[in-house]
Motif scaffolding. Structure first.
Motif, PDB file in Angstrom:
ATOM      1  N   VAL A 654       0.876  -1.177   0.000  1.00 20.00           N
ATOM      2  CA  VAL A 654       0.000   0.000   0.000  1.00 20.00           C
ATOM      3  C   VAL A 654       0.911   1.224   0.000  1.00 20.00           C
ATOM      4  O   VAL A 654       1.525   1.558   1.015  1.00 20.00           O
ATOM      5  N   VAL A 655       1.024   1.835  -1.156  1.00 20.87           N
ATOM      6  CA  VAL A 655       1.898   3.003  -1.315  1.00 20.87           C
ATOM      7  C   VAL A 655       1.107   4.225  -0.847  1.00 20.87           C
ATOM      8  O   VAL A 655       0.005   4.471  -1.320  1.00 20.87           O
ATOM      9  N   GLN A 656       1.677   4.958   0.094  1.00 20.30           N
ATOM     10  CA  GLN A 656       0.919   6.037   0.737  1.00 20.30           C
ATOM     11  C   GLN A 656       1.510   7.403   0.425  1.00 20.30           C
ATOM     12  O   GLN A 656       2.729   7.574   0.436  1.00 20.30           O
ATOM     13  N   LEU A 657       0.642   8.355   0.175  1.00 21.27           N
ATOM     14  CA  LEU A 657       1.077   9.729  -0.094  1.00 21.27           C
ATOM     15  C   LEU A 657       0.529  10.644   1.002  1.00 21.27           C
ATOM     16  O   LEU A 657      -0.683  10.685   1.241  1.00 21.27           O
ATOM     17  N   TYR A 658       1.421  11.342   1.662  1.00 24.89           N
ATOM     18  CA  TYR A 658       1.017  12.284   2.714  1.00 24.89           C
ATOM     19  C   TYR A 658       1.418  13.700   2.300  1.00 24.89           C
ATOM     20  O   TYR A 658       2.388  13.883   1.550  1.00 24.89           O
ATOM     21  N   VAL A 659       0.670  14.670   2.819  1.00 25.20           N
ATOM     22  CA  VAL A 659       0.948  16.068   2.494  1.00 25.20           C
ATOM     23  C   VAL A 659       0.985  16.881   3.787  1.00 25.20           C
ATOM     24  O   VAL A 659       0.175  16.668   4.685  1.00 25.20           O
ATOM     25  N   PRO A 669      -2.106  19.821  10.438  1.00 25.66           N
ATOM     26  CA  PRO A 669      -1.374  18.645  10.929  1.00 25.66           C
ATOM     27  C   PRO A 669       0.020  18.491  10.323  1.00 25.66           C
ATOM     28  O   PRO A 669       0.305  19.063   9.270  1.00 25.66           O
ATOM     29  N   VAL A 670       0.841  17.714  10.991  1.00 24.16           N
ATOM     30  CA  VAL A 670       2.195  17.466  10.461  1.00 24.16           C
ATOM     31  C   VAL A 670       2.128  16.719   9.135  1.00 24.16           C
ATOM     32  O   VAL A 670       2.986  16.874   8.282  1.00 24.16           O
ATOM     33  N   LYS A 671       1.130  15.910   8.978  1.00 20.35           N
ATOM     34  CA  LYS A 671       0.929  15.245   7.679  1.00 20.35           C
ATOM     35  C   LYS A 671      -0.493  14.705   7.613  1.00 20.35           C
ATOM     36  O   LYS A 671      -1.122  14.438   8.649  1.00 20.35           O
ATOM     37  N   GLU A 672      -0.967  14.562   6.389  1.00 19.86           N
ATOM     38  CA  GLU A 672      -2.308  13.994   6.170  1.00 19.86           C
ATOM     39  C   GLU A 672      -2.257  13.085   4.947  1.00 19.86           C
ATOM     40  O   GLU A 672      -1.690  13.467   3.916  1.00 19.86           O
ATOM     41  N   LEU A 673      -2.873  11.935   5.071  1.00 20.77           N
ATOM     42  CA  LEU A 673      -2.943  11.022   3.922  1.00 20.77           C
ATOM     43  C   LEU A 673      -3.784  11.668   2.830  1.00 20.77           C
ATOM     44  O   LEU A 673      -4.883  12.155   3.102  1.00 20.77           O
ATOM     45  N   LYS A 674      -3.252  11.666   1.611  1.00 22.84           N
ATOM     46  CA  LYS A 674      -4.005  12.267   0.506  1.00 22.84           C
ATOM     47  C   LYS A 674      -4.067  11.359  -0.711  1.00 22.84           C
ATOM     48  O   LYS A 674      -4.589  11.746  -1.759  1.00 22.84           O
ATOM     49  N   GLY A 675      -3.511  10.190  -0.579  1.00 22.61           N
ATOM     50  CA  GLY A 675      -3.600   9.249  -1.689  1.00 22.61           C
ATOM     51  C   GLY A 675      -2.957   7.940  -1.276  1.00 22.61           C
ATOM     52  O   GLY A 675      -2.091   7.915  -0.391  1.00 22.61           O
ATOM     53  N   PHE A 676      -3.386   6.858  -1.877  1.00 23.49           N
ATOM     54  CA  PHE A 676      -2.699   5.572  -1.683  1.00 23.49           C
ATOM     55  C   PHE A 676      -3.028   4.675  -2.858  1.00 23.49           C
ATOM     56  O   PHE A 676      -4.018   4.879  -3.559  1.00 23.49           O
ATOM     57  N   ARG A 677      -2.172   3.718  -3.076  1.00 19.41           N
ATOM     58  CA  ARG A 677      -2.383   2.757  -4.159  1.00 19.41           C
ATOM     59  C   ARG A 677      -1.955   1.391  -3.654  1.00 19.41           C
ATOM     60  O   ARG A 677      -0.880   1.265  -3.059  1.00 19.41           O
ATOM     61  N   LYS A 678      -2.759   0.379  -3.884  1.00 24.07           N
ATOM     62  CA  LYS A 678      -2.340  -0.971  -3.504  1.00 24.07           C
ATOM     63  C   LYS A 678      -1.829  -1.672  -4.757  1.00 24.07           C
ATOM     64  O   LYS A 678      -2.550  -1.813  -5.737  1.00 24.07           O
ATOM     65  N   THR A 688       6.143   2.572 -11.339  1.00 23.55           N
ATOM     66  CA  THR A 688       6.061   3.984 -10.976  1.00 23.55           C
ATOM     67  C   THR A 688       4.605   4.267 -10.639  1.00 23.55           C
ATOM     68  O   THR A 688       3.720   4.040 -11.458  1.00 23.55           O
ATOM     69  N   VAL A 689       4.396   4.728  -9.418  1.00 26.26           N
ATOM     70  CA  VAL A 689       3.025   5.008  -8.971  1.00 26.26           C
ATOM     71  C   VAL A 689       2.797   6.499  -9.113  1.00 26.26           C
ATOM     72  O   VAL A 689       3.626   7.296  -8.678  1.00 26.26           O
ATOM     73  N   THR A 690       1.687   6.880  -9.719  1.00 28.23           N
ATOM     74  CA  THR A 690       1.414   8.319  -9.842  1.00 28.23           C
ATOM     75  C   THR A 690       0.164   8.698  -9.062  1.00 28.23           C
ATOM     76  O   THR A 690      -0.776   7.908  -8.939  1.00 28.23           O
ATOM     77  N   PHE A 691       0.199   9.888  -8.541  1.00 28.41           N
ATOM     78  CA  PHE A 691      -0.952  10.451  -7.835  1.00 28.41           C
ATOM     79  C   PHE A 691      -1.249  11.804  -8.465  1.00 28.41           C
ATOM     80  O   PHE A 691      -0.327  12.506  -8.882  1.00 28.41           O
ATOM     81  N   MET A 717       5.087  13.561   0.985  1.00 28.88           N
ATOM     82  CA  MET A 717       5.811  12.413   1.529  1.00 28.88           C
ATOM     83  C   MET A 717       5.197  11.128   0.966  1.00 28.88           C
ATOM     84  O   MET A 717       3.971  11.004   0.944  1.00 28.88           O
ATOM     85  N   ALA A 718       6.034  10.207   0.551  1.00 26.57           N
ATOM     86  CA  ALA A 718       5.498   8.940   0.033  1.00 26.57           C
ATOM     87  C   ALA A 718       6.271   7.793   0.645  1.00 26.57           C
ATOM     88  O   ALA A 718       7.489   7.869   0.824  1.00 26.57           O
ATOM     89  N   GLY A 719       5.557   6.731   0.967  1.00 28.54           N
ATOM     90  CA  GLY A 719       6.237   5.586   1.544  1.00 28.54           C
ATOM     91  C   GLY A 719       5.273   4.560   2.081  1.00 28.54           C
ATOM     92  O   GLY A 719       4.095   4.542   1.727  1.00 28.54           O
ATOM     93  N   LYS A 720       5.805   3.712   2.985  1.00 31.93           N
ATOM     94  CA  LYS A 720       5.053   2.513   3.369  1.00 31.93           C
ATOM     95  C   LYS A 720       4.255   2.649   4.657  1.00 31.93           C
ATOM     96  O   LYS A 720       3.538   1.729   5.036  1.00 31.93           O
TER      97      LYS A 720
END
Ligand code: NOJ
Length: 735
Positions: A654-659, A669-678, A688-691, A717-720
């Motif tokens: 689950v690739v997670q994108l935070y902003v 907030p310090v970060k918020e989830l704004k996208g993810f891809r499984k 290559t995962v795009t958001f 920020m992107a990661g696991k």
């Protein structure tokens, strides 16, 4: 059946012969019907009674449900189960003067006959397609057994694991919670309510029910509107946008007004601002409970306040039934307000096709075919596999080798179908639940079973038998956690630590030198620091439903590579609760590394496991986080990141994108989830995962609940997982 429909049709003067084909358009039909209705009949549409038992609270007058239905005093029912009983009540409803059919609702929270994982577990899958498919199955079974309405999904965000009902939601994140709520509604309602494989969904509990002070069930909720809008509101709004047919008001108060009589929530926000067209039902007895809130002087006052605030259907209590007529005759409540509520209910009955055929959900043949159908069992298994989260896997002890021939299976939960079903699963067929014990035995393994601790008291019990089982087995698998009934409604706790007896048991079993695998069975985040240190592997298996045992075995042996990620932060200490990843920086952030910062003197700030965390039997490497610059508000930019399966087995990530909005006009907030891809990647494979970075990823609600997008810098920020060390980062400037 046809007789009464035709009778009604003739009365309404809408059609001649063949009522089924010639029913008038909705508005016309409902208007004509309402013209014929007496005041009492209209009030009856607003009344909902529970048939059997007093399931979720006090209240409920002692009257004959049969008589009231026959007299047209009831518009909908809950807790009538099975085609036969539903048909019986529908027949009674058709005997009333206008023969208006009933709606039948039930709490179908995670499966009807076939048990599915508890909603929090399903959320751990981060697999929206699978979550939607699970909801389709829940709808198919419910509708096949006569229901046309389920009281789900619960879209309440919660940051507090003490609150037992976290098991029924999608966890702590508003962005993800919104997507899950919409997926569940799509699954339950399908394309059309008229489809007899679908049911009406019910968004609950509006609003803020997941934030009771101190995690205490039914407690007051107190938050600023800015806080509500940014962190609690998104799933509710998304549910309305997804076309949810009904909404349930929450038990709690909101901004000092009980939700059940909250004009701001029901009339202004829900209807005026969001354009909600369906009807609002109270929670169980909550109209009458306005008196306990001391917001209404008596039941009559409660009826007036609730109806005027936009509450259409009264569940269980009878304030409307008893007092609305008087209130209208006295001029205290306008009949027009009542009419609007009645119209909203009749419109849904129309959309369900109940005026065409009140028995369209009552087909025993269909029920027999659909309940527990193989494809539904299969979906339950796939959902369960995807819900499991691998928390620890020291020295790669999992997956277990095919050479393992004997297993010490410790813990009564491993053999308890009732617990496997999970909390709030009243209709799940316990006789068809596969426990871990069943599944291991069917695999042809030698299973040396022992209880190890007492399921009621959690005290060590029969330790020697457990040790003996461990000594003669290749591996030790221990079920720990809490019983299913220890989460859910009315199951708030002050102590979410794993009971000492269970921690001790793991420590003892470790002494045998055999690998010890802990299966954490729970309906909420628990704290188990000793087990984290001692167990060789920990799988969070929540409560997984009918296929629990098979799913657990498939993951243990690597037939399914675990892919779940935590939808809720697991605290390291109960004093950290409420704990969540999207906290604010504060004026003295802990990152300043000095004494006077926002922290504790007796515990780190860090949780045991962060939101978005979960291991796999393979590892994924992230690189090349990039974003297109030069975007203005209203446009979108592409963010991309490369992910590679660096291990030896295929797996899903689950690739997670935070902003993070670096500087804003309100604190953010310090970060918020704004996208993810499984993603599914074979060993060595990269993708290559795009958001798409849109205004929805960058904006926020200001303190007046207006959505704003402010130019400036954003850290992407992107990661696991949500943990900083797990994320790559780059900066994006919105011009
Ligand atoms: C109370 C719960 O809060 C609600 O979620 C449920 O739907 C009703 N009882 C009906 O059982």
């Amino acid at each position: 059946m046809k007789k009464s429909i035709l009778l009604m049709a003739c009365c309404l003067g809408l059609f001649v012969e063949g009522a089924l084909a010639q029913i008038a358009p909705k508005e016309e039909f409902v208007s004509a019907l309402m013209e014929r209705m007496t005041l009492e009949e209209k009030i009856g549409q607003l009344a909902q009674c529970s048939y059997r038992g007093n399931f979720t609270g006090p209240g409920g007058a002692n009257y004959s449900k049969e008589d009231y239905v026959r007299e047209g005093k009831i518009g909908s029912m809950l807790n009538v189960v099975g085609v036969k009983e539903i048909r019986r009540f529908q027949e009674l409803a058709l005997q009333s003067r206008l023969g208006i059919p009933l709606i039948f609702g039930l709490d179908v929270i995670h499966g009807y006959h076939t048990g599915f994982p508890i909603p929090l577990a399903e959320a751990a899958s981060f697999d929206l397609g699978m979550i939607e498919e699970a909801a389709v199955c829940n709808a198919r079974e419910s509708a096949a057994d006569g229901l046309n309405w389920v009281f789900a999904p619960m879209a309440d965000i919660s940051w507090d694991a003490r609150w037992g009902r976290v098991m029924e939601g999608a966890g702590e994140d508003p962005y993800y919670g919104a997507l899950v709520a919409a997926a569940r509604i799509r699954g339950l309602q399908g394309e059309s309510l008229a489809d007899t494989a679908t049911v009406m969904a019910c968004l609950k509990h509006f609003a803020g029910y997941g934030a009771p002070i101190a995690g205490k069930e039914y407690n007051s909720v107190d938050m600023s509107l800015g806080q509500f809008a940014n962190f609690y509101m998104p799933p509710y709004k998304a549910a309305v946008q997804a076309g949810v047919a009904t909404v349930m008001s929450a038990f709690n108060d909101f901004n000092n007004i009980p939700c059940t009589a909250n004009d701001f929530l029901l009339n202004r926000l829900l209807r005026e601002q969001w354009g909600f067209q369906g009807f609002v039902v109270s929670d169980y007895n909550s109209v009458e409970e306005l008196v306990n809130h001391r917001y209404a002087a008596d039941k009559k006052d409660a009826a007036a306040k609730a109806l005027q605030a936009g509450l259409d259907v009264e569940m269980v209590s009878t304030c409307y039934l008893t007092y609305l007529k008087e209130l209208i005759e006295e001029g205290r409540v306008k009949e027009d307000v009542l009419d609007k509520a009645v119209r909203r209910i009749l419109e849904k009955k129309y959309e369900l096709g109940l005026f065409e055929d009140p028995f369209r959900y009552c087909n025993p043949g269909r029920a027999a075919r659909v309940l527990n159908a193989p494809d539904i069992r299969d979906a339950s298994l796939r959902m369960a596999e995807r819900s499991i989260v691998l928390l620890e896997n020291k020295a790669g002890v999992l997956p277990l080798s095919s050479k393992i021939k004997s297993v010490a299976l410790i813990g009564g939960l491993n053999r308890s179908p009732h617990d496997m079903a999970g909390a709030w699963a009243p209709t799940t067929d316990r006789s068809k639940i596969i426990t871990p014990y069943d599944a291991l035995t069917r695999r042809g393994l030698t299973v040396n079973y022992a209880e190890g601790y007492n399921l009621k008291t959690n005290a060590l019990d029969g330790l020697e038998a457990a040790m003996e089982a461990a000594r003669k087995s290749d591996v030790v698998i221990v079920a720990i956690g809490e019983r299913a009934s220890q989460s859910g409604e009315k199951a708030a706790k002050v102590d979410i630590n794993l009971p000492a007896g269970q921690q001790q048991l793991i420590a003892e079993l470790k002494k045998t030198g055999k690998p010890v695998i802990a299966l954490l069975m729970c309906g909420r985040p628990l704290i188990f620091n000793d087990v984290r240190r001692q167990a060789d592997a920990i799988l969070c298996t929540w409560w997984l439903g009918s296929e629990a045992g098979n799913a657990i075995c498939n993951v243990l042996w690597g037939d399914y590579n675990p892919s779940g990620k935590l939808p809720m932060t697991f605290p390291a200490h109960v004093g950290q609760v409420p704990i969540y990843y999207q906290y604010k920086s504060t004026g003295r952030p802990a990152t300043l590394r000095q004494a006077y910062v926002s922290s504790y003197i007796d515990s780190p700030n860090e949780p045991a496991y962060p939101f978005g965390y979960g291991l796999s039997y393979t590892t994924f490497e992230y690189s090349g986080l990039k974003v297109e610059q030069g975007r203005k508000a209203g446009e979108h930019a592409v963010v991309s990141v490369d992910v590679r399966n660096a291990g030896k087995v295929a797996g899903e990530e689950v690739v997670q994108l935070y902003v993070q909005d670096k500087v804003a006009s309100i604190t953010r907030p310090v970060k918020e989830l704004k996208g993810f891809r499984k993603l599914y990647l074979k060993p060595g494979e990269s993708q290559t995962v795009t958001f798409s970075l849109t205004d929805e990823c960058l904006g926020f609600y200001d303190n007046n609940m207006h959505y704003v997008v402010e130019p400036g810098d954003f850290i992407l920020m992107a990661g696991k997982s949500s943990r900083q060390e797990d994320l790559l980062q780059t900066v994006f400037t919105l011009e």
